[in-house]
Design a protein around this motif. Structure first.
Motif, PDB file in Angstrom:
ATOM      1  N   SER A   9      14.482  29.326  48.604  1.00 54.08           N
ATOM      2  CA  SER A   9      13.458  28.615  47.828  1.00 54.08           C
ATOM      3  C   SER A   9      13.855  27.145  47.743  1.00 54.08           C
ATOM      4  CB  SER A   9      13.182  29.287  46.487  1.00 54.08           C
ATOM      5  OG  SER A   9      14.328  29.415  45.702  1.00 54.08           O
ATOM      6  N   ASP A  10      14.151  26.627  46.579  1.00 56.19           N
ATOM      7  CA  ASP A  10      14.491  25.199  46.478  1.00 56.19           C
ATOM      8  C   ASP A  10      15.998  24.970  46.333  1.00 56.19           C
ATOM      9  OD1 ASP A  10      14.866  26.135  43.917  1.00 56.19           O
ATOM     10  OD2 ASP A  10      14.034  24.357  42.964  1.00 56.19           O
ATOM     11  N   THR A  11      16.811  25.970  46.687  1.00 51.52           N
ATOM     12  CA  THR A  11      18.258  25.878  46.508  1.00 51.52           C
ATOM     13  C   THR A  11      18.969  25.919  47.863  1.00 51.52           C
ATOM     14  OG1 THR A  11      18.103  26.984  44.362  1.00 51.52           O
ATOM     15  CG2 THR A  11      20.280  26.921  45.404  1.00 51.52           C
ATOM     16  N   LEU A  12      19.769  24.902  48.106  1.00 56.30           N
ATOM     17  CA  LEU A  12      20.602  24.835  49.303  1.00 56.30           C
ATOM     18  C   LEU A  12      21.975  25.379  48.926  1.00 56.30           C
ATOM     19  CD1 LEU A  12      20.684  23.765  52.246  1.00 56.30           C
ATOM     20  CD2 LEU A  12      21.579  21.623  51.294  1.00 56.30           C
ATOM     21  N   GLU A  36      24.963  18.241  55.815  1.00 54.87           N
ATOM     22  CA  GLU A  36      24.292  19.464  55.356  1.00 54.87           C
ATOM     23  C   GLU A  36      23.318  19.209  54.210  1.00 54.87           C
ATOM     24  OE1 GLU A  36      24.435  22.406  56.880  1.00 54.87           O
ATOM     25  OE2 GLU A  36      25.792  21.521  58.340  1.00 54.87           O
ATOM     26  N   THR A  37      23.585  18.193  53.390  1.00 52.17           N
ATOM     27  CA  THR A  37      22.719  17.925  52.236  1.00 52.17           C
ATOM     28  C   THR A  37      21.636  16.904  52.551  1.00 52.17           C
ATOM     29  OG1 THR A  37      24.265  16.264  51.363  1.00 52.17           O
ATOM     30  CG2 THR A  37      24.480  18.534  50.533  1.00 52.17           C
ATOM     31  N   ALA A  38      21.579  16.421  53.795  1.00 55.00           N
ATOM     32  CA  ALA A  38      20.558  15.433  54.167  1.00 55.00           C
ATOM     33  C   ALA A  38      19.137  15.957  53.941  1.00 55.00           C
ATOM     34  CB  ALA A  38      20.762  14.977  55.606  1.00 55.00           C
ATOM     35  N   PRO A  39      18.831  17.205  54.319  1.00 53.47           N
ATOM     36  CA  PRO A  39      17.488  17.701  53.997  1.00 53.47           C
ATOM     37  C   PRO A  39      17.341  17.829  52.474  1.00 53.47           C
ATOM     38  CG  PRO A  39      18.581  19.145  55.584  1.00 53.47           C
ATOM     39  CD  PRO A  39      19.600  18.178  55.076  1.00 53.47           C
ATOM     40  N   ALA A  40      16.236  17.336  51.980  1.00 57.14           N
ATOM     41  CA  ALA A  40      16.029  17.364  50.529  1.00 57.14           C
ATOM     42  C   ALA A  40      15.846  18.793  50.016  1.00 57.14           C
ATOM     43  CB  ALA A  40      14.822  16.521  50.162  1.00 57.14           C
ATOM     44  N   SER A  41      16.477  19.073  48.923  1.00 54.59           N
ATOM     45  CA  SER A  41      16.282  20.312  48.175  1.00 54.59           C
ATOM     46  C   SER A  41      16.547  19.981  46.721  1.00 54.59           C
ATOM     47  CB  SER A  41      17.232  21.420  48.655  1.00 54.59           C
ATOM     48  OG  SER A  41      18.563  21.050  48.406  1.00 54.59           O
ATOM     49  N   ALA A  42      15.954  20.728  45.830  1.00 56.91           N
ATOM     50  CA  ALA A  42      16.105  20.430  44.412  1.00 56.91           C
ATOM     51  C   ALA A  42      17.532  20.680  43.935  1.00 56.91           C
ATOM     52  CB  ALA A  42      15.117  21.248  43.589  1.00 56.91           C
ATOM     53  N   ASP A  47      29.430  26.950  47.353  1.00 53.15           N
ATOM     54  CA  ASP A  47      30.115  28.236  47.204  1.00 53.15           C
ATOM     55  C   ASP A  47      31.559  28.079  47.677  1.00 53.15           C
ATOM     56  OD1 ASP A  47      31.094  30.835  47.392  1.00 53.15           O
ATOM     57  OD2 ASP A  47      29.311  31.621  48.387  1.00 53.15           O
ATOM     58  N   LEU A  48      32.485  28.167  46.733  1.00 53.23           N
ATOM     59  CA  LEU A  48      33.914  27.986  47.024  1.00 53.23           C
ATOM     60  C   LEU A  48      34.677  29.312  47.003  1.00 53.23           C
ATOM     61  CD1 LEU A  48      34.509  24.779  44.859  1.00 53.23           C
ATOM     62  CD2 LEU A  48      34.343  24.915  47.349  1.00 53.23           C
ATOM     63  N   SER A  49      33.979  30.419  47.193  1.00 53.16           N
ATOM     64  CA  SER A  49      34.616  31.727  47.034  1.00 53.16           C
ATOM     65  C   SER A  49      35.702  32.023  48.068  1.00 53.16           C
ATOM     66  CB  SER A  49      33.558  32.837  47.053  1.00 53.16           C
ATOM     67  OG  SER A  49      32.803  32.797  48.246  1.00 53.16           O
ATOM     68  N   HIS A 100      29.013  28.681  38.358  1.00 48.71           N
ATOM     69  CA  HIS A 100      28.435  30.026  38.353  1.00 48.71           C
ATOM     70  C   HIS A 100      29.455  31.012  38.905  1.00 48.71           C
ATOM     71  CE1 HIS A 100      24.560  28.050  37.710  1.00 48.71           C
ATOM     72  NE2 HIS A 100      24.931  27.206  38.667  1.00 48.71           N
ATOM     73  N   ALA A 101      29.352  32.258  38.481  1.00 38.04           N
ATOM     74  CA  ALA A 101      30.290  33.293  38.933  1.00 38.04           C
ATOM     75  C   ALA A 101      30.256  33.442  40.453  1.00 38.04           C
ATOM     76  CB  ALA A 101      29.972  34.626  38.261  1.00 38.04           C
ATOM     77  N   ASN A 102      29.063  33.361  41.027  1.00 33.71           N
ATOM     78  CA  ASN A 102      28.899  33.466  42.486  1.00 33.71           C
ATOM     79  C   ASN A 102      27.553  32.864  42.865  1.00 33.71           C
ATOM     80  OD1 ASN A 102      26.919  35.574  42.068  1.00 33.71           O
ATOM     81  ND2 ASN A 102      28.645  36.940  41.709  1.00 33.71           N
ATOM     82  N   ALA A 103      27.273  32.807  44.155  1.00 31.97           N
ATOM     83  CA  ALA A 103      26.034  32.186  44.632  1.00 31.97           C
ATOM     84  C   ALA A 103      24.804  32.945  44.142  1.00 31.97           C
ATOM     85  CB  ALA A 103      26.046  32.099  46.159  1.00 31.97           C
ATOM     86  N   ASP A 104      24.881  34.275  44.084  1.00 32.30           N
ATOM     87  CA  ASP A 104      23.737  35.056  43.595  1.00 32.30           C
ATOM     88  C   ASP A 104      23.428  34.740  42.141  1.00 32.30           C
ATOM     89  OD1 ASP A 104      23.315  36.276  46.047  1.00 32.30           O
ATOM     90  OD2 ASP A 104      24.550  38.023  45.559  1.00 32.30           O
ATOM     91  N   ALA A 105      24.474  34.568  41.328  1.00 30.25           N
ATOM     92  CA  ALA A 105      24.268  34.206  39.920  1.00 30.25           C
ATOM     93  C   ALA A 105      23.633  32.821  39.810  1.00 30.25           C
ATOM     94  CB  ALA A 105      25.594  34.249  39.165  1.00 30.25           C
ATOM     95  N   ALA A 106      24.033  31.909  40.673  1.00 30.69           N
ATOM     96  CA  ALA A 106      23.445  30.563  40.676  1.00 30.69           C
ATOM     97  C   ALA A 106      21.963  30.648  41.020  1.00 30.69           C
ATOM     98  CB  ALA A 106      24.168  29.665  41.673  1.00 30.69           C
ATOM     99  N   LEU A 107      21.621  31.464  42.014  1.00 34.79           N
ATOM    100  CA  LEU A 107      20.218  31.641  42.386  1.00 34.79           C
ATOM    101  C   LEU A 107      19.418  32.253  41.247  1.00 34.79           C
ATOM    102  CD1 LEU A 107      20.493  32.890  46.065  1.00 34.79           C
ATOM    103  CD2 LEU A 107      19.418  30.777  45.269  1.00 34.79           C
ATOM    104  N   ALA A 108      19.969  33.283  40.627  1.00 34.86           N
ATOM    105  CA  ALA A 108      19.278  33.956  39.526  1.00 34.86           C
ATOM    106  C   ALA A 108      19.047  32.984  38.372  1.00 34.86           C
ATOM    107  CB  ALA A 108      20.086  35.165  39.053  1.00 34.86           C
TER     108      ALA A 108
END
Length: 115
Positions: A9-12, A36-42, A47-49, A100-108
């Protein structure tokens, strides 16, 4: 410097595919993050896991990426391993970055905030 990138969605989501984020890779990390961040996203979630070691150069590189995105976008962190989390806590950078605990938690959380 190996990074994998997914746009949801709007998350890179950018995952560092290295064990260490230190002086030896800090400059390459900043350069790759700029690409990697050149394309705009909100939102940008780093993820440093996989990262088990982060030194002051690595921390400085993460802060530099945050500054390069501001003020339009915020850098959020996910999946901090215990040693990496300790560095962020000891330097009080845990008060600067949303963590965030993980990338899925950040998305949620992003979906919850949007709704």
């Amino acid at each position: 410097m190996n990074l994998t990138t997914k746009l949801r969605s709007d998350t890179l989501i950018i995952r560092v595919e290295e064990d260490r984020l230190d002086a030896a890779v800090a400059i390459r990390f900043k350069d790759r993050m700029r690409e990697e961040t050149a394309p705009a996203s909100a939102r940008v979630v780093l993820d440093l896991s996989r990262v088990v070691f982060l030194d002051s150069s690595g921390l400085g590189a993460v802060v530099a990426v945050m500054k390069s995105l501001a003020p339009e976008r915020r850098l959020e962190l996910a999946g901090l391993t215990p040693n990496v989390e300790k560095v962020f806590r000891l330097t009080r950078m845990d008060t600067v970055f949303p963590i965030h605990a993980n990338a899925d938690a950040a998305l949620a959380e992003g979906l919850r905030d949007a709704g």
